[in-house]
Design a protein around this motif. Structure first.
Motif, mmCIF file in Angstrom:
data_model
loop_
_atom_site.group_PDB
_atom_site.id
_atom_site.type_symbol
_atom_site.label_atom_id
_atom_site.label_comp_id
_atom_site.label_asym_id
_atom_site.label_seq_id
_atom_site.Cartn_x
_atom_site.Cartn_y
_atom_site.Cartn_z
ATOM 1 N N LEU A 152 -8.354 7.571 3.351
ATOM 2 C CA LEU A 152 -9.037 6.310 3.056
ATOM 3 C C LEU A 152 -8.428 5.665 1.811
ATOM 4 O O LEU A 152 -8.205 4.462 1.766
ATOM 5 N N SER A 153 -8.161 6.472 0.825
ATOM 6 C CA SER A 153 -7.577 5.978 -0.423
ATOM 7 C C SER A 153 -6.192 5.380 -0.184
ATOM 8 O O SER A 153 -5.844 4.350 -0.761
ATOM 9 N N ASP A 154 -5.403 6.012 0.660
ATOM 10 C CA ASP A 154 -4.050 5.524 0.934
ATOM 11 C C ASP A 154 -4.052 4.115 1.508
ATOM 12 O O ASP A 154 -3.127 3.341 1.279
ATOM 13 N N VAL A 155 -5.088 3.783 2.242
ATOM 14 C CA VAL A 155 -5.176 2.444 2.832
ATOM 15 C C VAL A 155 -5.633 1.421 1.793
ATOM 16 O O VAL A 155 -5.205 0.273 1.804
ATOM 17 N N LEU A 156 -6.484 1.842 0.867
ATOM 18 C CA LEU A 156 -7.106 0.916 -0.067
ATOM 19 C C LEU A 156 -6.314 0.642 -1.338
ATOM 20 O O LEU A 156 -6.399 -0.447 -1.890
ATOM 21 N N ILE A 157 -5.596 1.633 -1.835
ATOM 22 C CA ILE A 157 -4.944 1.476 -3.129
ATOM 23 C C ILE A 157 -3.479 1.106 -2.951
ATOM 24 O O ILE A 157 -2.687 1.895 -2.441
ATOM 25 N N PRO A 158 -3.111 -0.090 -3.360
ATOM 26 C CA PRO A 158 -1.705 -0.485 -3.295
ATOM 27 C C PRO A 158 -0.853 0.404 -4.203
ATOM 28 O O PRO A 158 -1.292 0.805 -5.277
ATOM 29 N N ALA A 159 0.350 0.698 -3.755
ATOM 30 C CA ALA A 159 1.257 1.530 -4.538
ATOM 31 C C ALA A 159 1.682 0.815 -5.804
ATOM 32 O O ALA A 159 1.837 -0.407 -5.833
ATOM 33 N N GLY A 160 1.847 1.565 -6.866
ATOM 34 C CA GLY A 160 2.354 1.018 -8.117
ATOM 35 C C GLY A 160 1.365 0.230 -8.930
ATOM 36 O O GLY A 160 1.736 -0.415 -9.893
ATOM 37 N N LEU A 161 0.094 0.248 -8.567
ATOM 38 C CA LEU A 161 -0.902 -0.501 -9.330
ATOM 39 C C LEU A 161 -1.628 0.432 -10.277
ATOM 40 O O LEU A 161 -1.824 1.604 -9.999
ATOM 41 N N SER A 162 -2.070 -0.127 -11.394
ATOM 42 C CA SER A 162 -2.889 0.636 -12.325
ATOM 43 C C SER A 162 -4.214 -0.065 -12.471
ATOM 44 O O SER A 162 -4.306 -1.285 -12.388
ATOM 45 N N ALA A 163 -5.269 0.713 -12.689
ATOM 46 C CA ALA A 163 -6.608 0.139 -12.849
ATOM 47 C C ALA A 163 -6.760 -0.402 -14.254
ATOM 48 O O ALA A 163 -6.459 0.263 -15.233
ATOM 49 N N THR B 289 0.847 -1.193 0.000
ATOM 50 C CA THR B 289 0.000 0.000 0.000
ATOM 51 C C THR B 289 0.877 1.235 0.000
ATOM 52 O O THR B 289 2.098 1.156 0.174
ATOM 53 N N THR B 290 0.259 2.381 -0.187
ATOM 54 C CA THR B 290 1.006 3.633 -0.166
ATOM 55 C C THR B 290 1.405 4.014 1.256
ATOM 56 O O THR B 290 2.128 4.973 1.444
ATOM 57 N N LEU B 291 0.966 3.253 2.227
ATOM 58 C CA LEU B 291 1.381 3.493 3.603
ATOM 59 C C LEU B 291 2.832 3.060 3.763
ATOM 60 O O LEU B 291 3.269 2.047 3.216
#
Length: 123
Positions: A109-120, A18-20
Motif C-alpha cells: 500500500l505504501s509503495d503506491v502512495l509514497i512517491p519516490a525521492g520525496l521527504s515529509a 512512485t516507487t512502482l
C-alpha cells in the motif's frame, strides 16, 4: 473536518514518480483496491493502527475491544474484513483470537502512495 497539521511532501527537482517501476496490472489494482476499501472505515483504520503499534507482536481481540464503544461481535467483524483484505493474520487460541499485521501488505500500500525521492515536511 479536523484542523490538524498534515505533512506536505516536497518533490525534489519537480519529480513525482512512485516507487512502482511500472503501472499497476489490473489484478494488482483489484487487490490493492480491496485493501484500501477495508481501510476506508475509521474503526478498521484504528484497529489496524492499534495492532501495528504493537511492533510486530500479536494483539488479542480482548485487548482491542475496550478501545471502542462497540460490541465484541462488531469488532470481530471489522477484524475479519481486515484479515480478508490481506492486512492481518490471525491465530485462534481457545476462545481468543490473536492478530498481527502483515508488513508486506502495508508495504504494498505504501509503495503506491509514497512517491519516490520525496521527504515529509510540514506546511
Amino acid at each position: 473536518m479536523s484542523k490538524q497539521e498534515l505533512p506536505v511532501l516536497a518533490a525534489p527537482d519537480g519529480c513525482c514518480t512512485t516507487t512502482l517501476s511500472s503501472p499497476l496490472e489490473p489484478e494488482t489494482a483489484l487487490t490493492l483496491a480491496a485493501s484500501f476499501k477495508a481501510l476506508a472505515d475509521p474503526v478498521r483504520l484504528r484497529l489496524l493502527s492499534l495492532i501495528a503499534a504493537a511492533g510486530g507482536q500479536e494483539v488479542c481481540v480482548c485487548e482491542l475491544t475496550p478501545a471502542f464503544d462497540l460490541s465484541q461481535p462488531t469488532i470481530s467483524h471489522h477484524l475479519k474484513v481486515l484479515r480478508e483484505a490481506g492486512l492481518l493474520t490471525s491465530e485462534r487460541r481457545g476462545t481468543w483470537v490473536y492478530y498481527r499485521v502483515i508488513p508486506q501488505a502495508l508495504q504494498r500500500l505504501s509503495d503506491v502512495l509514497i512517491p519516490a525521492g520525496l521527504s515529509a515536511t510540514t506546511a
